[in-house]
Design a protein around this motif. Structure first.
Motif, PDB file in Angstrom:
ATOM      1  N   ALA A 108      52.513  24.471   3.062  1.00  0.00           N
ATOM      2  CA  ALA A 108      52.730  23.136   3.614  1.00  0.00           C
ATOM      3  C   ALA A 108      52.855  22.214   2.417  1.00  0.00           C
ATOM      4  CB  ALA A 108      51.522  22.733   4.450  1.00  0.00           C
ATOM      5  N   SER A 109      53.782  21.285   2.478  1.00  0.00           N
ATOM      6  CA  SER A 109      53.888  20.363   1.353  1.00  0.00           C
ATOM      7  C   SER A 109      54.293  18.981   1.822  1.00  0.00           C
ATOM      8  CB  SER A 109      54.860  20.910   0.302  1.00  0.00           C
ATOM      9  OG  SER A 109      56.151  20.948   0.814  1.00  0.00           O
ATOM     10  N   GLY A 110      54.092  18.041   0.926  1.00  0.00           N
ATOM     11  CA  GLY A 110      54.442  16.659   1.226  1.00  0.00           C
ATOM     12  C   GLY A 110      55.809  16.337   0.635  1.00  0.00           C
ATOM     13  N   GLY A 111      56.666  15.744   1.425  1.00  0.00           N
ATOM     14  CA  GLY A 111      58.005  15.402   0.929  1.00  0.00           C
ATOM     15  C   GLY A 111      57.946  14.269  -0.078  1.00  0.00           C
ATOM     16  N   TYR A 181      45.082  14.015  -2.035  1.00  0.00           N
ATOM     17  CA  TYR A 181      46.521  13.773  -1.910  1.00  0.00           C
ATOM     18  C   TYR A 181      46.925  12.789  -3.005  1.00  0.00           C
ATOM     19  CZ  TYR A 181      46.406  16.276   2.520  1.00  0.00           C
ATOM     20  OH  TYR A 181      46.259  17.255   3.472  1.00  0.00           O
ATOM     21  N   GLU A 182      48.219  12.598  -3.163  1.00  0.00           N
ATOM     22  CA  GLU A 182      48.707  11.916  -4.355  1.00  0.00           C
ATOM     23  C   GLU A 182      48.673  10.391  -4.230  1.00  0.00           C
ATOM     24  OE1 GLU A 182      50.265  14.353  -2.613  1.00  0.00           O
ATOM     25  OE2 GLU A 182      49.406  15.839  -4.001  1.00  0.00           O
ATOM     26  N   THR A 183      48.508   9.744  -5.368  1.00  0.00           N
ATOM     27  CA  THR A 183      48.628   8.284  -5.394  1.00  0.00           C
ATOM     28  C   THR A 183      50.116   7.931  -5.373  1.00  0.00           C
ATOM     29  OG1 THR A 183      48.803   8.163  -7.792  1.00  0.00           O
ATOM     30  CG2 THR A 183      46.572   8.097  -6.862  1.00  0.00           C
ATOM     31  N   ALA A 197      59.183  18.034  -3.322  1.00  0.00           N
ATOM     32  CA  ALA A 197      58.009  18.204  -2.465  1.00  0.00           C
ATOM     33  C   ALA A 197      56.818  18.526  -3.353  1.00  0.00           C
ATOM     34  CB  ALA A 197      58.237  19.324  -1.458  1.00  0.00           C
ATOM     35  N   VAL A 198      55.630  18.197  -2.842  1.00  0.00           N
ATOM     36  CA  VAL A 198      54.425  18.459  -3.647  1.00  0.00           C
ATOM     37  C   VAL A 198      53.393  19.194  -2.796  1.00  0.00           C
ATOM     38  CG1 VAL A 198      53.529  16.111  -3.149  1.00  0.00           C
ATOM     39  CG2 VAL A 198      52.583  17.418  -5.066  1.00  0.00           C
ATOM     40  N   GLY A 199      52.714  20.148  -3.432  1.00  0.00           N
ATOM     41  CA  GLY A 199      51.686  20.899  -2.716  1.00  0.00           C
ATOM     42  C   GLY A 199      50.664  21.482  -3.676  1.00  0.00           C
ATOM     43  N   MET A 200      49.634  22.095  -3.073  1.00  0.00           N
ATOM     44  CA  MET A 200      48.482  22.541  -3.875  1.00  0.00           C
ATOM     45  C   MET A 200      48.387  24.063  -3.962  1.00  0.00           C
ATOM     46  SD  MET A 200      45.737  19.851  -2.316  1.00  0.00           S
ATOM     47  CE  MET A 200      46.225  18.162  -1.922  1.00  0.00           C
ATOM     48  N   THR A 223      55.288  18.774   5.878  1.00  0.00           N
ATOM     49  CA  THR A 223      54.424  18.317   6.973  1.00  0.00           C
ATOM     50  C   THR A 223      54.284  16.802   7.009  1.00  0.00           C
ATOM     51  OG1 THR A 223      52.523  18.665   5.533  1.00  0.00           O
ATOM     52  CG2 THR A 223      53.076  20.439   7.062  1.00  0.00           C
ATOM     53  N   ASN A 224      54.572  16.160   5.903  1.00  0.00           N
ATOM     54  CA  ASN A 224      54.466  14.683   5.812  1.00  0.00           C
ATOM     55  C   ASN A 224      55.417  14.242   4.702  1.00  0.00           C
ATOM     56  OD1 ASN A 224      52.268  16.200   4.222  1.00  0.00           O
ATOM     57  ND2 ASN A 224      52.392  14.237   3.141  1.00  0.00           N
ATOM     58  N   VAL A 225      55.765  12.991   4.711  1.00  0.00           N
ATOM     59  CA  VAL A 225      56.670  12.506   3.663  1.00  0.00           C
ATOM     60  C   VAL A 225      56.059  11.265   3.018  1.00  0.00           C
ATOM     61  CG1 VAL A 225      58.963  11.566   3.167  1.00  0.00           C
ATOM     62  CG2 VAL A 225      58.744  13.477   4.738  1.00  0.00           C
ATOM     63  N   GLU A 237      46.881  16.138  10.222  1.00  0.00           N
ATOM     64  CA  GLU A 237      48.311  15.895  10.434  1.00  0.00           C
ATOM     65  C   GLU A 237      49.129  17.052   9.818  1.00  0.00           C
ATOM     66  OE1 GLU A 237      49.013  12.138   8.559  1.00  0.00           O
ATOM     67  OE2 GLU A 237      51.166  12.512   8.353  1.00  0.00           O
ATOM     68  N   VAL A 238      48.686  17.504   8.655  1.00  0.00           N
ATOM     69  CA  VAL A 238      49.368  18.611   7.970  1.00  0.00           C
ATOM     70  C   VAL A 238      49.303  19.872   8.828  1.00  0.00           C
ATOM     71  CG1 VAL A 238      49.162  20.167   5.980  1.00  0.00           C
ATOM     72  CG2 VAL A 238      49.065  17.692   5.631  1.00  0.00           C
ATOM     73  N   LEU A 239      48.109  20.141   9.391  1.00  0.00           N
ATOM     74  CA  LEU A 239      47.958  21.347  10.212  1.00  0.00           C
ATOM     75  C   LEU A 239      48.780  21.246  11.490  1.00  0.00           C
ATOM     76  CD1 LEU A 239      44.124  22.137   9.944  1.00  0.00           C
ATOM     77  CD2 LEU A 239      46.013  23.081   8.625  1.00  0.00           C
TER      78      LEU A 239
HETATM   79  N1  HPA Z   1      50.432  16.625  -0.997  1.00  0.00           N
HETATM   80  C1  HPA Z   1      49.901  17.774  -1.444  1.00  0.00           C
HETATM   81  N2  HPA Z   1      49.777  18.843  -0.687  1.00  0.00           N
HETATM   82  C2  HPA Z   1      50.208  18.772   0.588  1.00  0.00           C
HETATM   83  C3  HPA Z   1      50.775  17.605   1.106  1.00  0.00           C
HETATM   84  C4  HPA Z   1      50.877  16.469   0.271  1.00  0.00           C
HETATM   85  O1  HPA Z   1      51.364  15.405   0.668  1.00  0.00           O
HETATM   86  N3  HPA Z   1      51.109  17.858   2.406  1.00  0.00           N
HETATM   87  C5  HPA Z   1      50.756  19.157   2.636  1.00  0.00           C
HETATM   88  N4  HPA Z   1      50.219  19.706   1.541  1.00  0.00           N
END
Ligand code: HPA
Length: 261
Positions: A108-111, A181-183, A197-200, A223-225, A237-239
């Motif tokens: 899952a990552s953030g756009g 989550y990111e600033t 996209a960014v993820g962990m 999962t989010n932008v 929200e991500v899940l």
């Molecule tokens: N940032 C980092 N990891 C994530 C994000 C995000 O916005 N969304 C889902 N995993």
């Protein structure tokens, strides 16, 4: 006996693994729940670290998909849980030991890319590892990271996406350690350096897989932008979005396997 040999020895005593395809499922991605041929909880596998994040099952399954079968790792280890980079890539070593030579790594990552919307699926074209870690410290050194995300497999997915009407983005994944989550300033920075996209997760696993000669396809569910200073994000929200994306992801992966790799 070293740890990995012990783990592989244990698993092949339980089941006759002959699968070439492995998959790692990221947060909220819950697919291929039918036709489970073999299943074992991580906690029963010697030397497997335990996953601590809600939304991760912590189970290894062998699942029949069309006329093939696939080893699925439901749950992974993250640096932000306190695991070392060696722990994080342990499942990759297990998959290799079980015979996997093609690996689908999902997350899952953030756009970051402003054209993305929640619910998008992004094929990972390349990554930028900003975790500050590398699982290969101590060797093997100097592994080539060109084509780490197989061009050949990306072409296959793009063609299938087109044929079945599932739009796929293609972009650069920025891997960070988390767990925050990111600033907004970080997001602007990631955009500037070319991230989509960014993820962990993912980046350390891919490095390890490449060092073992495994061909990799990486798929991010967006999962989010991150749009502006006020676009907040929560794990729930991500899940939730992960669950919604799962349906299309399963269709896509099923078609890919059906077509023959
Ligand atoms: N940032 C980092 N990891 C994530 C994000 C995000 O916005 N969304 C889902 N995993």
């Amino acid at each position: 006996m070293n740890k990995i040999d012990e783990t592989i020895g244990f698993l092949i005593n339980k089941y006759n693994f002959e699968q070439k395809i492995g998959m790692i499922l990221g947060s909220g991605l819950d697919i291929f729940n039918d036709f489970i041929l073999f299943s074992i909880d991580y906690k029963e596998i010697p030397n497997m670290p335990l996953s601590t994040v809600p939304g991760h099952k912590g189970r290894l399954d062998v699942v029949k998909v069309e006329s093939n079968s696939v080893i699925i790792m439901r749950g992974r280890y993250h640096l932000y849980e306190g695991y070392s980079s060696k722990d994080v890539v342990f499942p990759i070593e297990v998959l290799k030991g079980l015979g996997v030579d093609i690996l689908v790594i999902t997350n899952a990552s953030g756009g970051i890319n402003e054209t993305y919307v929640p619910g998008d699926i992004m094929l990972i074209k390349d990554h930028i590892n900003l975790t500050g870690e590398n699982p290969l410290i101590g060797g093997p050194n100097f592994v080539d990271m060109k084509n780490a995300y197989s061009y050949r497999l990306r072409q296959q997915f793009k063609e299938i996406g087109k044929n079945i009407g599932i739009e796929l983005k293609e972009g650069i994944y920025v891997g960070v350690k988390g767990p925050t989550y990111e600033t907004p300033a970080e997001i602007r920075f990631f955009r500037t350096i070319g991230g989509d996209a960014v993820g962990m997760s993912t980046v350390l696993e891919v490095i390890k897989a490449r060092s073992l000669g495994i061909e990799v396809v990486g798929i991010s569910s967006i999962t989010n932008v991150h749009k502006d200073e006020f676009s907040s994000v929560t794990h729930e929200e991500v899940l939730e979005m992960g669950k919604r994306i799962s349906r299309n992801l399963e269709i896509l992966l099923r078609e890919w396997i059906k077509r023959g790799i």
